[in-house]
Write an enzyme that holds these catalytic residues in place. Structure first.
Site, short mmCIF file in Angstrom:
data_model
loop_
_atom_site.label_atom_id
_atom_site.label_comp_id
_atom_site.label_asym_id
_atom_site.label_seq_id
_atom_site.Cartn_x
_atom_site.Cartn_y
_atom_site.Cartn_z
CB THR A 70 8.60 -5.92 30.20
OG1 THR A 70 9.91 -5.22 30.47
CG2 THR A 70 8.79 -7.26 29.80
CB THR A 71 3.89 -3.96 30.32
OG1 THR A 71 4.02 -4.47 31.68
CG2 THR A 71 2.39 -4.31 30.07
CE1 TYR A 104 12.10 -3.25 33.86
CE2 TYR A 104 11.54 -2.37 31.74
CZ TYR A 104 11.38 -3.35 32.82
OH TYR A 104 10.32 -3.95 32.83
CE1 TYR A 148 11.25 -9.10 35.42
CE2 TYR A 148 10.58 -7.93 33.28
CZ TYR A 148 10.20 -8.96 34.42
OH TYR A 148 9.06 -9.63 34.39
CE LYS A 157 10.93 -1.33 35.23
NZ LYS A 157 9.88 -2.21 35.58
CB THR A 163 11.42 -5.53 37.64
OG1 THR A 163 10.92 -4.06 37.16
CG2 THR A 163 10.26 -6.48 37.39
C1 ELE Z 1 7.29 -4.37 35.40
C2 ELE Z 1 6.71 -5.72 34.65
C3 ELE Z 1 7.28 -6.92 35.58
C4 ELE Z 1 6.66 -3.23 34.65
C5 ELE Z 1 7.39 -2.93 32.09
C6 ELE Z 1 7.42 -2.63 33.60
O1 ELE Z 1 6.32 -3.54 31.93
O2 ELE Z 1 8.20 -2.52 31.45
O3 ELE Z 1 5.43 -9.63 36.68
O4 ELE Z 1 6.55 -8.21 38.26
O5 ELE Z 1 7.83 -9.49 36.41
O6 ELE Z 1 8.73 -4.28 35.32
O7 ELE Z 1 5.53 -5.73 34.45
O8 ELE Z 1 6.38 -7.53 35.95
P1 ELE Z 1 6.54 -8.77 36.81
O9 ELE Z 1 8.35 -1.73 33.97
#
Ligand code: ELE
Length: 308
Positions: free
Chosen positions: A61-62, A146, A148, A175, A177
């Site tokens: 995501t980042t 993942y 999220y 993972k 989130t």
């Molecule tokens: C985290 C995200 C979530 C890291 C990615 C990650 O970026 O792929 O702000 O807690 O929702 O899952 O940065 O961030 P928040 O794996």
């Protein structure tokens, strides 16, 4: 059956010898003129490995992975070939054939493992489809799911993972989130201690690893990897880890205030002192004034921030 598949996997067999917790950075993808800048990515990645990161997670995501074309994702892999055993690649897309090709590429490049979102965007898809999706990808290469829900609209449960394993899939971990430690721990309790659970949110890394979670994937590691190391160091004094955690949380909240997906780029520049390019639309770069304000606010939180 499930234990066997875990033990046979690349990640798990390495895991037995490697020291927990794992610190994983979802690496920013530097863009220049709207194209990934692989040289900048290489420099940033090397620097993060030098500063204590165990694995690099690409196209997460980042890393703005959902906006990268398959060829661009492969160009990131090729650019970082020398780090292959330390690489994880997010392969989940809305086109299964494309995801399978990325998984094959990960296998050929001998990456550490693949990572995948469930199919996202479509509301009310059945568990059966999610299971099929993960079975298909994990049969190609060991997979970390993942989860999220805020981004994908779908929350993965231990029951889904069990069904994937019962159907011959090779999911070796998750993972998670969600700012919910109880949710993460349920995977440990229901799938056994060998099932790898990584914590996603930046704000609970210390609590997560002190509760037996296997590691963290933290966006803030792009700009303060040294604090992630301290916050997750099980040998450190708890008060020191908590202090590092608080600073990470304050910086992550600051990033959110400016729009974290763009702010991450400028925090690397302000704190680590080198350029990682800029994001790509629809994540827009900050303007000059905003960038300076962000750097000044970051400096208040973390005095080590390099003066420009
Ligand atoms: C985290 C995200 C979530 C890291 C990615 C990650 O970026 O792929 O702000 O807690 O929702 O899952 O940065 O961030 P928040 O794996």
């Amino acid at each position: 059956m499930y234990c066997e598949s875990v033990k046979n996997s690349t990640l798990a067999s390495k895991r037995w010898n490697s020291v927990l917790p794992h610190r994983i950075v979802p690496v920013i993808t530097p863009f220049r003129a709207n194209r990934p800048d692989v040289q900048k990515l290489l420099h940033h990645s090397q620097s993060l490995l030098n500063d204590g990161m165990d694995y690099l997670f690409l196209a997460g995501t980042t890393g703005l992975g959902v906006s990268l074309s398959p060829d661009e994702k492969i160009s990131l892999l090729n650019g970082l070939r020398e780090f292959a055993p330390k690489l994880l690649l997010q392969v989940g897309t809305l086109n299964l054939e494309e995801s399978m090709k990325l998984a094959e590429q990960a296998k050929n490049s001998k990456l550490h493992a693949i990572v995948s979102y469930p199919p996202y965007f479509y509301p009310r898809i059945s568990d059966e489809w999610v299971v099929k999706y993960f079975v298909t990808l994990s049969k190609i290469y060991p997979l970390i799911v993942y989860n999220y829900p805020l981004a994908t609209g779908y929350d993965i449960s231990p029951a889904i993972i069990k069904k994937v394993l019962q159907n011959g899939g090779n999911v070796i971990g998750i993972k998670d989130t969600l700012p919910d430690l109880a949710h993460m721990l349920t995977f440990k309790y229901e799938l056994g201690n060998d099932f790898i659970v990584y914590s996603g949110p930046d704000t609970i890394v210390t609590s997560a690893v002190r509760s037996g979670i296997d590691g963290c994937v933290a966006g803030s590691a792009n700009y303060v990897p040294e604090l992630l190391v301290k916050a997750t160091d099980l040998q450190a004094k708890l008060s020191e880890s908590i202090a590092a955690q608080k600073t990470i949380a304050s910086l992550a909240m600051l990033a959110r205030k400016y729009g974290q997906w763009a702010a991450n780029y400028y925090l690397v520049k302000a704190i680590r002192g080198y350029d990682v390019g800029e994001p790509r639309a629809p994540i827009y770069p900050l303007g000059q004034a905003e960038e300076e304000k962000l750097a000044a606010e970051a400096r208040e939180i973390y005095p080590l921030v390099k003066a420009k």
